[in-house]
Enzyme design. Structure first.
Site, mmCIF file in Angstrom:
data_model
loop_
_atom_site.group_PDB
_atom_site.id
_atom_site.type_symbol
_atom_site.label_atom_id
_atom_site.label_comp_id
_atom_site.label_asym_id
_atom_site.label_seq_id
_atom_site.Cartn_x
_atom_site.Cartn_y
_atom_site.Cartn_z
ATOM 1 N N HIS A 169 18.018 57.818 4.826
ATOM 2 C CA HIS A 169 19.121 58.609 5.362
ATOM 3 C C HIS A 169 19.327 59.926 4.617
ATOM 4 O O HIS A 169 19.215 59.959 3.380
ATOM 5 C CB HIS A 169 20.433 57.828 5.252
ATOM 6 C CG HIS A 169 20.447 56.538 5.999
ATOM 7 N ND1 HIS A 169 20.106 56.438 7.320
ATOM 8 C CD2 HIS A 169 20.788 55.279 5.601
ATOM 9 C CE1 HIS A 169 20.230 55.175 7.713
ATOM 10 N NE2 HIS A 169 20.630 54.446 6.685
ATOM 11 N N HIS A 204 25.361 60.712 5.777
ATOM 12 C CA HIS A 204 24.968 60.046 7.024
ATOM 13 C C HIS A 204 26.167 59.406 7.716
ATOM 14 O O HIS A 204 27.100 58.919 7.054
ATOM 15 C CB HIS A 204 23.921 58.975 6.721
ATOM 16 C CG HIS A 204 23.251 58.414 7.929
ATOM 17 N ND1 HIS A 204 23.462 57.124 8.359
ATOM 18 C CD2 HIS A 204 22.393 58.975 8.803
ATOM 19 C CE1 HIS A 204 22.740 56.915 9.451
ATOM 20 N NE2 HIS A 204 22.087 58.018 9.748
ATOM 21 N N CYS A 211 18.610 44.873 10.385
ATOM 22 C CA CYS A 211 17.378 45.591 10.708
ATOM 23 C C CYS A 211 16.270 44.677 11.221
ATOM 24 O O CYS A 211 15.517 45.065 12.121
ATOM 25 C CB CYS A 211 16.931 46.421 9.513
ATOM 26 S SG CYS A 211 18.112 47.764 9.173
ATOM 27 N N ASP A 249 14.486 52.453 5.353
ATOM 28 C CA ASP A 249 15.727 53.117 5.725
ATOM 29 C C ASP A 249 15.776 54.411 4.915
ATOM 30 O O ASP A 249 15.542 54.386 3.698
ATOM 31 C CB ASP A 249 16.898 52.186 5.364
ATOM 32 C CG ASP A 249 18.049 52.262 6.343
ATOM 33 O OD1 ASP A 249 17.839 52.613 7.520
ATOM 34 O OD2 ASP A 249 19.183 51.960 5.918
ATOM 35 N N LYS A 254 13.176 55.515 9.010
ATOM 36 C CA LYS A 254 14.145 55.489 10.109
ATOM 37 C C LYS A 254 15.534 55.822 9.581
ATOM 38 O O LYS A 254 15.789 55.703 8.388
ATOM 39 C CB LYS A 254 14.147 54.123 10.786
ATOM 40 C CG LYS A 254 14.531 52.989 9.850
ATOM 41 C CD LYS A 254 14.274 51.644 10.473
ATOM 42 C CE LYS A 254 14.659 50.511 9.556
ATOM 43 N NZ LYS A 254 16.059 50.458 9.156
ATOM 44 N N ASP A 262 12.283 47.169 5.359
ATOM 45 C CA ASP A 262 13.290 47.685 4.413
ATOM 46 C C ASP A 262 13.398 46.912 3.091
ATOM 47 O O ASP A 262 14.507 46.625 2.620
ATOM 48 C CB ASP A 262 14.670 47.691 5.084
ATOM 49 C CG ASP A 262 14.772 48.650 6.271
ATOM 50 O OD1 ASP A 262 13.744 49.256 6.622
ATOM 51 O OD2 ASP A 262 15.867 48.770 6.843
HETATM 52 ZN ZN LIG Z 1 20.930 52.425 6.653
#
Ligand SMILES: [Zn+2]
Length: 204
Positions: free
Chosen positions: A43, A47, A146, A41, A101, A3
């Protein structure tokens, strides 16, 4: 490499303090590895992990999600936005996989291996196993979310895990960095410095 995205760097919506400092470090680190996976990341708008999705809630509140407690965050890494893009200075052209993800609106995903219900796999373990990889090295953002969850799930998946500590930066919410180091010690996660990797990574 976890990330390293604009929203997690200074100027981003969920900036990890000094998060951008890892960029030149991971660029150099990656040269030691044949197999590199970049996570992102990623989304959808609205979210579940966004405080803005829950009227009356603020970032860093915790809500009861169907799968357990879920911390709320500022909106971040919305699919296709500049905030979700990798840091401009990230240069790892030989990375073989970009794993996204957090795509499901109703489940957050800190870990590169499982979403936060700890039951929905991302497919990364299968990707690594099919390639004969038995040990993973982790670096990136944020150390205490993460990177931590990815390391813990990698251990559970049967991988040997090494976290490159000076190539990570943490957010540190309510003692989360200290809890991360304690977890790593308990699980047998090895931590090393970036300068030690060239020797350790031979053959990866
Ligand atoms: Zn996130």
């Amino acid at each position: 490499m976890v990330d390293v995205q604009n929203d997690f760097c200074p100027g981003g919506t969920l900036a990890v303090p000094r998060g951008d400092e890892v960029v030149p470090i991971v660029n150099r680190l990656a040269e030691n590895f044949r197999s590199v996976v970049l996570t992102q990341d990623w989304h959808p708008a609205g979210h579940l992990s966004f405080a803005s999705t829950h009227p009356g809630r603020s970032p860093y509140d915790t809500i009861a999600a169907p799968y357990g407690p879920q911390m709320l965050w500022p909106d971040h890494c919305v699919q296709g936005t500049r905030g979700a893009a990798f840091h401009d200075a990230l240069r790892i052209p030989h990375a073989g996989l970009v794993l996204r993800k957090g795509l499901h609106r109703t489940i957050d995903s800190y870990s590169a291996f499982y979403e936060n219900d700890r039951a929905t796999p991302t497919g990364l373990a299968g990707y690594l196993r099919e390639r004969g990889i038995k040990r993973v090295f982790l670096a990136g953002l944020a150390l205490d979310f993460c990177v931590r969850y990815s390391a813990e799930d990698a251990v559970r998946g049967g991988f040997a895990v090494v976290v490159i500590d000076d190539a990570c930066r943490g957010i540190d919410v309510a003692g989360s960095v200290r809890a991360t180091w304690l977890s790593f010690t308990a699980l047998g996660v090895v931590t090393i410095a970036a300068g030690e990797v060239a020797g350790a990574a031979v053959g990866q």
